[in-house]
Design a protein around this motif. Structure first.
Motif, PDB file in Angstrom:
ATOM      1  N   ASP A   1      15.478  35.950 -32.116  1.00  0.00           N
ATOM      2  CA  ASP A   1      14.454  36.861 -31.614  1.00  0.00           C
ATOM      3  C   ASP A   1      13.141  36.644 -32.349  1.00  0.00           C
ATOM      4  OD1 ASP A   1      16.337  38.015 -29.951  1.00  0.00           O
ATOM      5  OD2 ASP A   1      16.745  39.706 -31.290  1.00  0.00           O
ATOM      6  N   VAL A   2      12.040  36.938 -31.687  1.00  0.00           N
ATOM      7  CA  VAL A   2      10.734  36.924 -32.331  1.00  0.00           C
ATOM      8  C   VAL A   2      10.598  38.252 -33.072  1.00  0.00           C
ATOM      9  CG1 VAL A   2       8.247  36.840 -32.000  1.00  0.00           C
ATOM     10  CG2 VAL A   2       9.746  35.417 -30.576  1.00  0.00           C
ATOM     11  N   LEU A   3      10.500  38.184 -34.386  1.00  0.00           N
ATOM     12  CA  LEU A   3      10.422  39.380 -35.213  1.00  0.00           C
ATOM     13  C   LEU A   3       8.978  39.687 -35.555  1.00  0.00           C
ATOM     14  CD1 LEU A   3      13.360  38.595 -37.672  1.00  0.00           C
ATOM     15  CD2 LEU A   3      13.435  39.951 -35.570  1.00  0.00           C
ATOM     16  N   SER A   4       8.703  40.938 -35.808  1.00  0.00           N
ATOM     17  CA  SER A   4       7.346  41.363 -36.154  1.00  0.00           C
ATOM     18  C   SER A   4       6.958  40.835 -37.533  1.00  0.00           C
ATOM     19  CB  SER A   4       7.257  42.888 -36.156  1.00  0.00           C
ATOM     20  OG  SER A   4       7.970  43.413 -37.264  1.00  0.00           O
ATOM     21  N   GLY A   5       5.661  40.773 -37.763  1.00  0.00           N
ATOM     22  CA  GLY A   5       5.169  40.400 -39.085  1.00  0.00           C
ATOM     23  C   GLY A   5       5.656  41.359 -40.146  1.00  0.00           C
ATOM     24  N   GLU A   6       5.766  42.634 -39.795  1.00  0.00           N
ATOM     25  CA  GLU A   6       6.265  43.638 -40.728  1.00  0.00           C
ATOM     26  C   GLU A   6       7.717  43.365 -41.106  1.00  0.00           C
ATOM     27  OE1 GLU A   6       7.015  48.457 -40.883  1.00  0.00           O
ATOM     28  OE2 GLU A   6       5.730  47.633 -39.314  1.00  0.00           O
ATOM     29  N   ALA A   7       8.523  42.960 -40.135  1.00  0.00           N
ATOM     30  CA  ALA A   7       9.926  42.639 -40.411  1.00  0.00           C
ATOM     31  C   ALA A   7      10.023  41.500 -41.416  1.00  0.00           C
ATOM     32  CB  ALA A   7      10.650  42.269 -39.122  1.00  0.00           C
ATOM     33  N   HIS A   8       9.178  40.496 -41.263  1.00  0.00           N
ATOM     34  CA  HIS A   8       9.192  39.374 -42.204  1.00  0.00           C
ATOM     35  C   HIS A   8       8.625  39.779 -43.555  1.00  0.00           C
ATOM     36  CE1 HIS A   8      10.658  36.295 -39.501  1.00  0.00           C
ATOM     37  NE2 HIS A   8       9.758  36.632 -38.590  1.00  0.00           N
ATOM     38  N   ALA A   9       7.506  40.510 -43.549  1.00  0.00           N
ATOM     39  CA  ALA A   9       6.785  40.826 -44.781  1.00  0.00           C
ATOM     40  C   ALA A   9       7.569  41.703 -45.744  1.00  0.00           C
ATOM     41  CB  ALA A   9       5.450  41.494 -44.435  1.00  0.00           C
ATOM     42  N   GLN A  10       8.513  42.488 -45.244  1.00  0.00           N
ATOM     43  CA  GLN A  10       9.279  43.348 -46.155  1.00  0.00           C
ATOM     44  C   GLN A  10      10.211  42.565 -47.068  1.00  0.00           C
ATOM     45  OE1 GLN A  10      12.240  45.952 -44.288  1.00  0.00           O
ATOM     46  NE2 GLN A  10      12.141  44.634 -42.486  1.00  0.00           N
ATOM     47  N   HIS A  11      10.472  41.311 -46.742  1.00  0.00           N
ATOM     48  CA  HIS A  11      11.320  40.461 -47.582  1.00  0.00           C
ATOM     49  C   HIS A  11      10.463  39.826 -48.681  1.00  0.00           C
ATOM     50  CE1 HIS A  11      13.688  40.779 -43.892  1.00  0.00           C
ATOM     51  NE2 HIS A  11      14.744  40.507 -44.646  1.00  0.00           N
ATOM     52  N   PRO A  12      10.900  39.866 -49.927  1.00  0.00           N
ATOM     53  CA  PRO A  12      10.124  39.258 -50.996  1.00  0.00           C
ATOM     54  C   PRO A  12       9.803  37.777 -50.786  1.00  0.00           C
ATOM     55  CG  PRO A  12      11.702  40.751 -51.949  1.00  0.00           C
ATOM     56  CD  PRO A  12      12.004  40.677 -50.467  1.00  0.00           C
ATOM     57  N   VAL A  13      10.618  37.061 -50.024  1.00  0.00           N
ATOM     58  CA  VAL A  13      10.306  35.655 -49.742  1.00  0.00           C
ATOM     59  C   VAL A  13       9.345  35.505 -48.563  1.00  0.00           C
ATOM     60  CG1 VAL A  13      12.453  34.780 -50.727  1.00  0.00           C
ATOM     61  CG2 VAL A  13      12.324  35.229 -48.267  1.00  0.00           C
ATOM     62  N   GLY A  14       9.015  36.625 -47.896  1.00  0.00           N
ATOM     63  CA  GLY A  14       8.017  36.602 -46.829  1.00  0.00           C
ATOM     64  C   GLY A  14       8.555  36.363 -45.430  1.00  0.00           C
ATOM     65  N   ARG A  15       9.871  36.361 -45.275  1.00  0.00           N
ATOM     66  CA  ARG A  15      10.451  36.146 -43.946  1.00  0.00           C
ATOM     67  C   ARG A  15      11.879  36.656 -43.911  1.00  0.00           C
ATOM     68  NH1 ARG A  15      14.232  32.095 -43.824  1.00  0.00           N
ATOM     69  NH2 ARG A  15      14.203  30.590 -45.511  1.00  0.00           N
ATOM     70  N   ALA A  16      12.350  36.964 -42.717  1.00  0.00           N
ATOM     71  CA  ALA A  16      13.765  37.257 -42.518  1.00  0.00           C
ATOM     72  C   ALA A  16      14.546  35.953 -42.600  1.00  0.00           C
ATOM     73  CB  ALA A  16      13.982  37.934 -41.167  1.00  0.00           C
ATOM     74  N   GLY A  17      15.834  36.074 -42.791  1.00  0.00           N
ATOM     75  CA  GLY A  17      16.673  34.894 -42.920  1.00  0.00           C
ATOM     76  C   GLY A  17      16.940  34.219 -41.589  1.00  0.00           C
TER      77      GLY A  17
END
Length: 189
Positions: free
Chosen positions: A136-152
């Protein structure tokens, strides 16, 4: 080529038949990664034993049964087991009782396997966090909450499996693959 063999991970007979159908002489790696992905059960008061078992049977019992049925082939290869647990074994959202319990049980099963099967067979687990397995295309917020800057991504878990399958001095461990989320304090105020 790869020949898929289907089985019901909540059924001892189905697992036994699938392993027999595979016709192993030896097995280098068993990855236990099956069961419902949706962790939400609903309110505890409305949860039946069948609901509970819909997580426990395929995730926890399935991992035990697959390990047991594959043991002669894993021993022949001095192979390893990688069980898939989850960061939800350590932290929960409301109404995720069966999933969290199953994944926590997998952690216990993993260290018991490591001690009981060593030195012939190693057993480890991976605790994924948010893995975008559907693409799925995830929001920037979904990625940004991860300390590495992205979801897995699925490849992150594949890399972890490859590492654990060859890490000859690692057994009984849980490798958390969550982009640092378990280390991040999250407060809402």
């Amino acid at each position: 080529g790869i020949q898929p063999i289907w089985c019901d991970l909540s059924s001892e007979e189905s697992i036994r038949a699938a392993v027999a159908e595979a016709g192993f002489e030896q097995l280098d790696l068993l990855v236990n990664n099956g069961g419902p992905a949706d962790p939400v059960a609903g309110p505890l008061e409305e949860m039946s034993l069948n609901d509970w078992n819909s997580w426990i049977a395929p995730h926890l019992n399935g991992s035990f049964l697959m390990a047991r049925e594959c043991m002669p082939y894993l021993r022949a290869a001095k192979g390893s087991i990688v069980n898939m647990t989850s960061t939800r074994a350590y932290q929960s959202e409301p109404d995720t009782y069966g999933y969290a319990a199953a994944k926590g049980g997998i952690i216990g099963l993993t260290h018991a396997l490591a001690i009981g099967l060593g030195p012939d067979v190693r057993a480890n687990a991976i605790a994924p966090g948010w893995i975008n397995s559907t693409g799925d295309v995830l929001s920037g917020e979904a990625h940004a909450q991860h300390p590495v800057g992205r979801a897995g991504e699925v490849e992150d878990i594949v890399d972890a499996v490859v590492y654990l399958s060859g890490a000859g001095f690692v057994t009984g461990q849980v490798l958390t693959v969550d982009g640092g989320m378990r280390r991040r304090m999250i407060y809402t105020a």
